[in-house]
Design a protein around this motif. Structure first.
Motif: not given
Length: 345
Positions: A167, A198, A212, A214
């Protein structure tokens, strides 16, 4: 389960930032009843062991050294005190913030240099003397200060163990990779909303969805995960706060309940834990509660409790989770200066 600290016992390991006064790597055990942590020994053999990962057999703990030079170390954790299993290994990247295990290797996500490093694991759990490969991320995002270049923030295997995902906060994307001759090789890169930033990803127990969190916007991006093709498809983006934050919110950690009914996130700028209910392929914000400290950097679920490493207040708090609503209820804390993460095994 055994309660003597051996593999399979009720153990916890806490990382901290030594540069900010942290004690280094801290051991703890779970009290016989409930979720209370009882602190044990602390070792400061490597600077800033900010993130940790335990081997599947529970005998070896891996820790990043989140410094400008960047390194990863292996510790034997079968006894009362963690012992280095060899010298720390440079990762050829700066500021490693996360460590994961994949295909006989330890992988680090190097935030400063925007890269992922692979280091082979020897049969005894110790690390090879040098990395076997590195994947350099490229790209940028619209946030002028935070996204001028790549910033890999997390790396982990998918539930099948076939793929590894990284990520990247700086490029607004998630990369899916595999290892070839010990080197991370890009399979595909998947874009998230520009400017979302992210930070960390958590898989649903069904193996078909991923979430995910953020950092640059207080949201979670819900994605469909296809392990057969190594494909990640963003579906929707859900806020993690009930109202607009007063300033930058800085969401950090994310965890999914073992039964797949709830997702929890931590937000540092607001000092809160948020609860989101899983509804099909979407999420619904249920509510938010105080984290019990200041600057919750990471959280982990274990045996019906949530544990939060609060970096600025220097403590680890834990919460009993309501089975019906998913809402956490504060249950206790221990002092660990500059705490950064908690792992169990």
């Amino acid at each position: 389960m055994a309660q003597d600290g051996r593999p399979g016992g009720r153990r916890a390991f806490i990382g901290s930032f030594t540069a900010a006064g942290g004690p280094g790597l801290v051991t703890a055990r779970l009290a016989p009843d409930g979720g209370a942590l009882v602190l044990g020994t602390a070792v400061n053999d490597v600077p800033d062991p900010s993130y940790l990962a335990l081997s599947p057999d529970g005998a070896t703990l891996y820790a990043v050294s989140e410094t400008a030079d960047g390194a990863v170390a292996a510790f034997r954790v079968g006894g009362d005190r963690p012992e280095l299993a060899g010298p720390p290994v440079p990762v050829d990247g700066s500021g490693p913030t996360h460590v994961g295990l994949y295909d006989g290797h330890v992988l680090t996500a190097n935030y400063g240099s925007g890269s992922v490093t692979a280091v082979p694991v020897r049969p005894d759990g110790s690390l090879a003397a040098k990395p076997s490969g590195l994947l350099q991320h490229t790209g940028s995002g619209p946030h002028d200060r935070r996204q001028r270049g790549p910033h890999a923030h997390q790396v982990q295997a998918d539930p099948t163990g076939r793929w590894v995902v990284s990520v990247d906060l700086g490029t607004d994307s998630v990369r899916v990779c595999a290892l070839t001759d010990g080197a991370p090789v890009l399979h595909r890169e998947f874009a998230l909303r520009p400017g979302s930033g992210p930070r960390h990803l958590a898989f649903h127990p069904d193996g078909r969805h991923a979430y995910v969190v953020n950092e640059l916007t207080p949201t979670v991006t819900v994605c469909r995960w296809d392990a057969a093709g190594g494909s990640l498809k963003p579906l929707t983006e859900v806020p993690v706060l009930p109202g607009a934050p007063a300033g930058d919110a800085y969401p950090s950690g994310i965890a999914v309940s073992p039964d797949g009914r709830f997702v929890w996130t931590a937000t540092r700028g607001e000092d809160v834990l948020s609860v989101l209910a899983v509804e099909g392929a979407g999420l619904r914000l249920v509510g938010a509660v105080t984290c019990g400290g200041d600057w919750p950097r990471a959280l982990a679920e274990h045996d019906g409790f949530l544990y939060v490493a609060n970096e600025r207040s220097g403590d680890v708090t834990w919460f009993a989770v309501d089975e019906a609503t998913g809402l956490p209820r504060y249950d206790g804390s221990v002092q660990v200066p500059a705490a950064s993460c908690v792992v169990f095994g």
